[in-house]
Design an enzyme around this catalytic site. Sequence first.
Site, PDB file in Angstrom:
ATOM      1  N   ASP A   8       0.859  -1.184   0.000  1.00  0.00           N
ATOM      2  CA  ASP A   8       0.000   0.000   0.000  1.00  0.00           C
ATOM      3  C   ASP A   8       0.894   1.232   0.000  1.00  0.00           C
ATOM      4  O   ASP A   8       1.777   1.373   0.858  1.00  0.00           O
ATOM      5  CB  ASP A   8      -0.898   0.017   1.237  1.00  0.00           C
ATOM      6  CG  ASP A   8      -1.997  -1.040   1.168  1.00  0.00           C
ATOM      7  OD1 ASP A   8      -2.006  -1.818   0.194  1.00  0.00           O
ATOM      8  OD2 ASP A   8      -2.837  -1.091   2.092  1.00  0.00           O
ATOM      9  N   ASP A 129     -15.455  -2.872  -1.735  1.00  0.00           N
ATOM     10  CA  ASP A 129     -15.066  -2.540  -0.360  1.00  0.00           C
ATOM     11  C   ASP A 129     -16.342  -2.253   0.417  1.00  0.00           C
ATOM     12  O   ASP A 129     -17.132  -1.383   0.020  1.00  0.00           O
ATOM     13  CB  ASP A 129     -14.162  -1.312  -0.350  1.00  0.00           C
ATOM     14  CG  ASP A 129     -12.966  -1.476  -1.285  1.00  0.00           C
ATOM     15  OD1 ASP A 129     -12.439  -2.598  -1.367  1.00  0.00           O
ATOM     16  OD2 ASP A 129     -12.572  -0.494  -1.935  1.00  0.00           O
TER      17      ASP A 129
END
Length: 239
Positions: A8, A129
């Site tokens: 990330d 998500d």
Amino acid sequence: MILYPAIDLKDGQCVRLLRGEMAAATVFGDDPAAQALKFQQAGCAWLHLVDLNGAFAGAPVNAAAVEAILKAIKVPAQLGGGIRDMATIEMWLSKGLARVILGTVAVENPDLVRQAARAFPGQVAVGIDARKGLVATKGWATETTVQATDLARSFEDAGVAALIYTDIDRDGAMGGPNIAATEALARAVSIPVIASGGVSSMADLIALRDTGIIAGAISGRALYDGTIDLATALKTLNP
């Protein structure tokens, strides 16, 4: 089941967030390409990359770090975060990315997902998500009333390569993935489903694999913290 080590990216560094909060970022390194090489050397078959700044900005922000990773590795990589138009999709795939992940646009402009999946077969995934089953967009900052399963089913005939399902409340919290919700989603569609969020132990990985239906799992913090040894996990999952 494929294990995807996660990198990330925030401000050019490797970080992990807690439940998607940018203010709750832990920095794990300032050389993403070196980290990618470590994962490759451990034997991973894929890498999962996220442009966190890009997810909020709606356009690529950590492009230099992603390009450095792509130059350094030989294994395929998928990227999500800030990919919201065809030009950005084409740009990333032309730079050697194996798969783009479309999240926010999957809700706001599903026709783009369909168009991209037709144009680039096998190279377009949808990121779903969710908090308590409802989809969140724009770096998880915007709540919607869209059910994760309904969104997944809407792409059943679109030709997308995979669905990446993240339970936001589990992400970065090291509390284990939402196996029941992920398995239910995987059984609701024919598209391969990759689990994300909360994968924090070998037991989690084995439980996901043993559903017999979940195609992959993404893990980040557990690999950086050492609670999962990547080489051992890869051998266990794919003996």
